[in-house]
Write a protein that holds these residues in place. Structure first.
Motif, PDB file in Angstrom:
ATOM      1  N   ILE A 145      -8.755  14.272   3.084  1.00 53.79           N
ATOM      2  CA  ILE A 145      -8.903  13.066   2.501  1.00 53.79           C
ATOM      3  C   ILE A 145     -10.318  13.182   1.942  1.00 53.79           C
ATOM      4  N   LEU A 146     -10.545  12.844   0.724  1.00 53.74           N
ATOM      5  CA  LEU A 146     -11.752  13.135   0.081  1.00 53.74           C
ATOM      6  C   LEU A 146     -12.191  14.588   0.074  1.00 53.74           C
ATOM      7  N   ASP A 195      -7.036   3.889   3.681  1.00 54.29           N
ATOM      8  CA  ASP A 195      -5.797   3.706   2.984  1.00 54.29           C
ATOM      9  C   ASP A 195      -5.436   4.778   2.574  1.00 54.29           C
ATOM     10  N   MET A 196      -6.000   5.835   2.041  1.00 55.10           N
ATOM     11  CA  MET A 196      -5.603   7.111   1.673  1.00 55.10           C
ATOM     12  C   MET A 196      -4.805   7.611   2.732  1.00 55.10           C
ATOM     13  N   HIS A 236     -12.406   5.129   9.081  1.00 53.30           N
ATOM     14  CA  HIS A 236     -13.293   4.039   8.352  1.00 53.30           C
ATOM     15  C   HIS A 236     -14.675   4.234   8.567  1.00 53.30           C
ATOM     16  N   LEU A 265       0.812  -1.143  -0.282  1.00 56.17           N
ATOM     17  CA  LEU A 265      -0.042   0.133  -0.123  1.00 56.17           C
ATOM     18  C   LEU A 265       0.794   1.326   0.028  1.00 56.17           C
ATOM     19  N   THR A 266       1.691   1.350   0.927  1.00 57.35           N
ATOM     20  CA  THR A 266       2.417   2.685   1.125  1.00 57.35           C
ATOM     21  C   THR A 266       3.916   2.704   0.515  1.00 57.35           C
ATOM     22  N   GLY A 325     -15.120   5.300   5.136  1.00 53.93           N
ATOM     23  CA  GLY A 325     -14.812   4.090   4.541  1.00 53.93           C
ATOM     24  C   GLY A 325     -13.575   3.652   4.733  1.00 53.93           C
ATOM     25  N   HIS A 326     -13.515   2.330   4.248  1.00 51.60           N
ATOM     26  CA  HIS A 326     -11.855   1.936   4.419  1.00 51.60           C
ATOM     27  C   HIS A 326     -10.961   2.451   3.352  1.00 51.60           C
ATOM     28  N   ALA A 327     -11.471   2.690   2.038  1.00 53.69           N
ATOM     29  CA  ALA A 327     -10.624   3.199   1.128  1.00 53.69           C
ATOM     30  C   ALA A 327      -9.809   4.725   1.418  1.00 53.69           C
ATOM     31  N   ALA A 328     -10.989   5.448   2.263  1.00 49.68           N
ATOM     32  CA  ALA A 328     -10.218   6.713   2.685  1.00 49.68           C
ATOM     33  C   ALA A 328      -9.143   6.550   3.936  1.00 49.68           C
TER      34      ALA A 328
END
Length: 683
Positions: free
Chosen positions: A362-363, A304-305, A295, A253-254, A299-302
């Motif tokens: 984030i988003l 991860d970001m 989360h 991921l990172t 959400g989980h995608a955020a």
């Protein structure tokens, strides 16, 4: 044919030397004579001829010339042949001619040839085409000189066949840093007849080429006459291997080093430290305290970001000699090198915390990453990567236990505390295994009338010596180790069984039994399903059971808590909030959550006897609770003054030492049969 050392032989040699063709005398597979024309072509004008094997003079196996043949296998008449000669300057010259056996018994033959060439026979042409079509680069070497290279060789290394012919391969494609490989290959060939290795070669443009090399013998008539060297381009494979190696040692991921690579670098740093005692090193362990919040909200995608952005910021804040790694989940580690004291480690830990105070976007939403850090400095002797990482992890644990969003530097006292935690865990497991837990019950009363409303169930531990432990010291260990879930499950089953038992002994009994849920037990995934299972298996009346959760438990995850509490209420079970006011809970909890009872923190019970703002706060809470249809219960009622004040303010329920201490089951059953307890009348 013989050329004896006499006048006749001298005349014969003079005649042969004047002929404008190449004349050779072969005897038993060796050239014992070559005329002047041949010696000139071979670059030996002044040299005395020395007998040598035919294969060293006439190369008859070179692809594109005559097929393999021995001069003594032909008929007595002359037979044509094609061959190649390695002439002066290392050049290769095609020759053709005729050979004739003159004495089969002595194995003598005369070879007459001249430079030049004509159409090759189909078979040699076919072999040349085959070699030219092979995708691997091929070089044929004789006596360290290149005799042939195919088209793939030219494509791979950029050298045309005529540029390489007669030269040494090392002069063209071996960089200086690889010269030692030649000796290694020669030793392998000498020992085993062939060699294989993967290495790097340099092409004509100076670029490196990853190759797999195979060196094998070239056999002529069963005898070794040279070597065949093949090169296969393995650049694509090497790139794939490099990527696989990188992925195996880095977080996907990172892109930061992973746990395995980080431990390797810590080990190397400790090794360097042994050689340079004036330079120390240390480790920071970082854990996000609020990743679950993003989360739940974005959400989980955020999430991860956020982790990717955090990794980038960590890398930008560190010095070039330091290493940041992602250990897993929301945990990161930092290797700090070339420092002298733990104070240097503190400086970097503080810098990282300050860097995280700047919000991440984030988003489109600003989000501050709240983190805790544990730091450990490498000791003087005996420090290993495992021990250093363990010490940093212990420091991180203490940072989180003291509220988080801070850093802690490891010291030996932490080990003592952890050992104590392990001892308490051992005691808890032993108590669970031996079933030495007991239920005690603290009565809850209606303050205005003295009527018994129910009991709060409490667990006690009866030790082997008969003493009773209230478990206050063990509950943090139970929560930390996850044992609170097992203890809570047994408590819920015991309380529901007790409700059912009292109903059988006291028909018409409407007393409530409450049970406290720890955060870990409350937020476990299947908590509500487990609650339903226990109610069904015990036959307890849901409306007589009250689940208590603390204010801080709700504040940690308010949205999640709302969903869980609503599901509990939908089961018909009463809901209570414990220690209200201890953490300045939002007053909208009284309206937003499906609460039946709010148990005020003992500090608010004390505030009821004060004047001014403290008294006004308690009065407002009681009034707000009544407006929201929620019963207020005062905890820790210990004095008559407190009881009188709470009655005047209209607080409905209370419990504490003044009213009753926690009772053993038999005592609780006795007062339950009385149905009420008289209290002093309200003045």
């Amino acid at each position: 044919m013989n050329l004896p050392e006499n006048s006749d032989s001298s005349q014969q040699q003079e005649i042969l030397d004047r002929l404008p063709v190449l004349i050779f005398l072969e005897r038993a597979g060796r050239i014992v004579f070559a005329n002047a024309e041949a010696r000139v072509l071979l670059g030996m004008v002044e040299s005395k001829w020395t007998p040598r094997p035919v294969e060293e003079v006439l190369w008859g196996l070179f692809p594109g010339t005559a097929e393999p043949q021995t001069l003594l296998t032909g008929s007595a008449s002359g037979s044509p042949f094609h061959a190649t000669m390695a002439v002066g300057g290392g050049r290769l010259v095609p020759v053709e001619g005729t050979y004739c056996i003159v004495n089969a018994e002595l194995r003598e033959a005369i070879i007459v040839a001249q430079p030049g060439g004509r159409e090759r026979t189909p078979k040699p042409r076919l072999m040349e085409d085959v070699l030219a079509s092979i995708p691997d680069a091929v070089a044929i070497v004789h006596d360290s000189h290149v005799l042939y290279t195919n088209a793939a060789f030219t494509h791979m290394f950029g050298y045309a066949a005529d540029e390489v012919s007669g030269g040494n391969l090392r002069d063209f494609i071996v960089p200086e840093t690889r010269l030692h490989e030649n000796s290694m290959v020669e030793k392998a060939v000498e020992a085993y007849g062939r060699a294989a290795l993967e290495t790097v070669r340099v092409n004509k443009a100076g670029d490196f080429v990853d190759v797999a090399i195979r060196v094998g013998p070239l056999l002529v008539g069963g005898n070794k006459a040279g070597q065949v060297v093949t090169y296969r381009d393995i650049g694509d494979r090497k790139q794939v291997e490099a990527k696989l190696q990188h992925d195996a040692m880095h977080d996907v991921l990172t892109g930061l080093p992973n746990s395995a690579l980080f431990q390797d670098r810590v080990t190397l740093a400790l090794s360097r430290r042994k050689r340079r005692r004036d330079q120390g090193c240390g480790v920071l362990y970082l854990d996000l305290d609020n990743l679950e919040k993003i989360h739940q909200t974005l959400g989980h995608a955020a999430g991860d970001m956020l982790l990717v952005a955090l990794a980038g910021r960590l890398s930008s804040e560190l010095r070039p000699q330091d290493t940041a790694a992602r250990i897993g989940g929301d945990e990161f580690a930092i290797l700090v090198e070339n420092i002298l004291t733990a104070s240097d480690l503190e400086v970097i830990a503080n810098r990282v915390l300050c860097a995280l105070q700047k919000p991440f976007e984030i988003l489109g939403y600003p989000f501050v990453a709240e983190a805790s850090i544990g730091a450990a400095m490498a000791g003087e002797e005996g420090t290993t990567s495992d021990s250093l990482l363990r010490d940093a992890d212990l420091a991180l644990y203490h940072a989180k236990q003291t509220g988080g969003r801070r850093y802690e530097i490891f010291d030996r006292n932490m080990v003592v505390q952890i050992d104590s935690l392990h001892e308490r865990e051992r005691e808890l497991r032993q108590a669970l295994s031996n079933r030495t837990f007991e239920f005690w019950y603290e009565p809850m009363y209606r303050l205005a009338t003295g009527q018994l409303e129910g009991f709060e169930s409490l667990r006690r531990w009866r030790r082997a010596d008969g003493s009773i432990d209230v478990l206050n010291d063990l509950l943090p260990a139970a929560e930390e180790t996850g044992l609170s879930v097992s203890i809570g499950r047994e408590t819920l089953e015991g309380v529901c069984s007790q409700l059912r038992n009292w109903d059988e002994l006291l028909p018409g009994n409407r007393l409530t039994l409450s049970v406290n849920f720890t955060p870990r037990q409350f937020y476990q995934e299947n908590m509500v399903e487990e609650l339903k299972r226990v109610l069904d298996s015990t036959g307890a009346e849901p409306s007589r059971l009250m689940i208590e959760v603390s204010e801080t438990t709700v504040n940690d995850k308010p949205d999640c808590a709302l969903i869980i509490l609503q599901r509990v209420a939908d089961c018909g079970v009463r809901v209570g909030m414990d220690d209200f006011g201890s953490g300045l809970a939002p007053l909208n909890h009284l309206v937003r959550l499906p609460l039946n009872v709010v148990k005020m923190d003992p500090l608010l019970t004390i505030a009821a006897t004060k004047m001014g703002r403290q008294l006004a706060l308690v009065e407002s809470l009681i009034h707000l609770g009544k407006s929201a249809g929620v019963q207020l219960l005062a905890q820790g009622v210990e004095t008559q003054e407190q009881l009188d004040a709470l009655r005047r303010l209209g607080c409905e329920l209370g419990q504490g030492q003044l009213l009753s201490k926690a009772l053993e089951p038999a005592q609780a059953l006795r007062i339950a049969t009385e149905a009420h307890r008289s209290l002093p009348p309200l003045d």
